[in-house]
Each structure stands twice: as structure tokens, then as C-alpha cells.
Design a protein around this motif. Structure first.
Motif, short mmCIF file in Angstrom:
data_model
loop_
_atom_site.label_atom_id
_atom_site.label_comp_id
_atom_site.label_asym_id
_atom_site.label_seq_id
_atom_site.Cartn_x
_atom_site.Cartn_y
_atom_site.Cartn_z
N THR A 20 10.05 -7.86 6.21
CA THR A 20 10.08 -7.98 4.75
C THR A 20 9.07 -9.02 4.26
O THR A 20 8.38 -8.80 3.26
N GLN A 21 8.97 -10.13 4.96
CA GLN A 21 8.02 -11.17 4.55
C GLN A 21 6.58 -10.65 4.59
O GLN A 21 5.77 -11.00 3.73
N GLU A 22 6.26 -9.81 5.58
CA GLU A 22 4.93 -9.22 5.64
C GLU A 22 4.70 -8.28 4.46
O GLU A 22 3.64 -8.27 3.85
N LEU A 23 5.71 -7.46 4.16
CA LEU A 23 5.60 -6.56 3.02
C LEU A 23 5.43 -7.36 1.72
O LEU A 23 4.63 -7.00 0.85
N GLY A 26 1.98 -8.44 1.07
CA GLY A 26 1.23 -7.38 0.41
C GLY A 26 1.53 -7.31 -1.07
O GLY A 26 0.63 -7.09 -1.89
N VAL A 27 2.79 -7.52 -1.44
CA VAL A 27 3.18 -7.57 -2.85
C VAL A 27 2.39 -8.67 -3.57
O VAL A 27 1.84 -8.45 -4.65
N ARG A 28 2.33 -9.84 -2.95
CA ARG A 28 1.60 -10.96 -3.55
C ARG A 28 0.11 -10.65 -3.68
O ARG A 28 -0.52 -10.97 -4.69
N ALA A 30 -1.23 -7.92 -4.16
CA ALA A 30 -1.45 -6.95 -5.24
C ALA A 30 -1.08 -7.52 -6.62
O ALA A 30 -1.09 -6.79 -7.61
N GLY A 31 -0.76 -8.82 -6.66
CA GLY A 31 -0.46 -9.45 -7.94
C GLY A 31 1.01 -9.57 -8.26
O GLY A 31 1.37 -10.03 -9.36
N GLY A 32 1.88 -9.19 -7.34
CA GLY A 32 3.32 -9.30 -7.58
C GLY A 32 3.83 -10.69 -7.28
O GLY A 32 3.24 -11.45 -6.52
N SER A 33 4.95 -11.02 -7.91
CA SER A 33 5.57 -12.34 -7.73
C SER A 33 7.03 -12.13 -7.32
O SER A 33 7.89 -11.92 -8.17
N PRO A 34 7.31 -12.17 -6.00
CA PRO A 34 8.67 -11.88 -5.56
C PRO A 34 9.63 -13.06 -5.64
O PRO A 34 9.25 -14.20 -5.34
N GLY A 185 3.49 -2.87 0.82
CA GLY A 185 3.82 -3.78 -0.28
C GLY A 185 2.81 -3.71 -1.40
O GLY A 185 3.17 -3.68 -2.58
N LYS A 186 1.54 -3.67 -1.04
CA LYS A 186 0.49 -3.52 -2.05
C LYS A 186 0.67 -2.21 -2.82
O LYS A 186 0.61 -2.17 -4.06
N ASN A 187 0.87 -1.12 -2.07
CA ASN A 187 0.99 0.19 -2.70
C ASN A 187 2.19 0.27 -3.63
O ASN A 187 2.13 0.91 -4.68
#
Length: 197
Positions: A20-23, A26-28, A30-34, A185-187
Motif C-alpha cells: 500500500t505504501q508503494e501504491l 504513486g498517488v503522491r 500523480a498529485g494526490g495527498s493521502p 496508484g498514479k493511474n
């Protein structure tokens, strides 16, 4: 874009959390803030099937689930991570999903009043790791998550599933899968197909 990430494993820094941390990396990217929420650190009681939310859309059980409802309602992207325990999600994850019954009733009541608007941008993603490689190992968990996200008013936006890792630290050996998780995560954030077989 804000993202809620629920960790459903009772084992800290276990294989599903490493994945999950790796995913989330990818979220980060792509501009996401988890925002990460560890379910085992919360007191979430099981649904008692009292019917209390039938008329109000609000749960009557006062515990740590209550503040999560507003977080869920106000966000467009949610990630739930759980290892597989006996062909299903963990007890902590299942209690969380069962308590979304109140959100299902909230949605139903708003639909009845003509006040519910489906938002195709609201999507949930599922991450899971199973030690065994049974052909149907993830089926029950995926069904649980699909209906859980539906109760939250979200579409099922895909999953990232890995078989094999068992002992703590095993996931780190799956470098290709970790790289694929970052891409997933990016996708997910970019609205692309995030499903990985």
C-alpha cells in the motif's frame, strides 16, 4: 486531490502495508495527498443490525466510526488495503465495511427525496495480499469491497492483488509488483485504468 487510505491489517509494516505504501507513493507522484488511517488503532464495533440508521441514515453506535462517515462523504477517492484471512478481508476491515450500512441508508433516503446525485469521479480502490495462491483467493474480498464502495456512494475503481508474500518482509522481495503498484496508484489518481492482474 485528497485520498483516504484505510489500512485493514492488524500487523504493522506487514506485506499489505508495504504494498500500500508503494501504491501511495504513486498517488503522491500523480498529485494526490493521502491520509492514512489504520483501522486496528480505532475502536470500530460490529454493526448490531438494530435498524437505527434506516430512517435517518445515521449510525447509533457511538465509537470511532462516527467521525469517519463525514470523511468518507466528503472525499472522491478511497483506498482500502487488507490481507486475506480465510478467503476474506480481515475482521477490522469487515467491521468497517459493515458499518457503511448507515451510508447505504443515507444514499437510499436521499435518492427517495430526489437529492442524490451519482458522481462518477467518486471511486474506491482495493489492495490485497494473500500468502496462498488459490485460484479464487480474492473473490470474496472483492465482492465485499464492491458492495462496501457502493454503500459509500462510490464506483469500484479497481484493485491490486498479489499472491505469495507470507512472512513479514516478504513483500519487499517482489520488486516488480512494487513498481507496478506505484503505477497503479498514479493511474487511480489520473482516472486511468488502475486494475492490474
Amino acid at each position: 486531490m485528497d485520498v483516504l487510505a484505510f489500512l485493514g491489517s492488524p500487523r504493522k509494516k506487514g506485506n499489505s502495508e508495504v504494498l500500500t505504501q508503494e501504491l501511495l507513493e504513486g498517488v503522491r507522484q500523480a498529485g494526490g495527498s493521502p491520509e492514512i488511517i489504520r483501522l486496528c488503532d480505532l475502536k470500530i464495533s460490529p454493526c448490531i443490525s438494530c435498524g437505527g440508521c434506516d430512517k435517518t441514515g445515521r449510525c447509533v453506535v457511538e465509537d470511532d466510526m462516527i467521525p469517519l462517515y463525514e470523511k468518507i462523504i466528503s472525499i472522491d477517492k478511497i483506498i482500502v488495503s487488507s490481507p486475506i484471512f480465510f478467503y476474506g478481508v480481515t475482521a477490522q476491515t469487515k467491521a468497517f465495511i459493515d458499518r457503511t450500512q448507515a451510508l447505504w441508508n443515507r444514499k437510499r433516503l436521499l435518492q427517495k427525496k430526489g437529492k442524490w446525485v451519482d458522481n462518477p469521479e467518486r471511486k474506491g480502490f482495493f489492495i490485497s495480499v494473500a500468502a496462498t495462491r488459490g485460484a479464487r483467493i480474492f473473490e470474496g474480498a472483492i465482492l465485499t469491497m464492491k458492495y462496501g464502495y457502493d454503500a459509500m456512494g462510490m464506483q469500484y475503481g479497481g484493485d491490486f492483488l498479489v499472491t505469495g508474500p507470507d512472512k513479514r518482509g516478504d513483500m519487499a522481495k517482489y520488486e516488480k509488483k512494487l513498481a507496478e503498484a506505484r503505477e497503479a496508484g498514479k493511474n487511480f489518481i489520473l482516472g486511468l485504468d488502475a486494475h492490474v492482474d
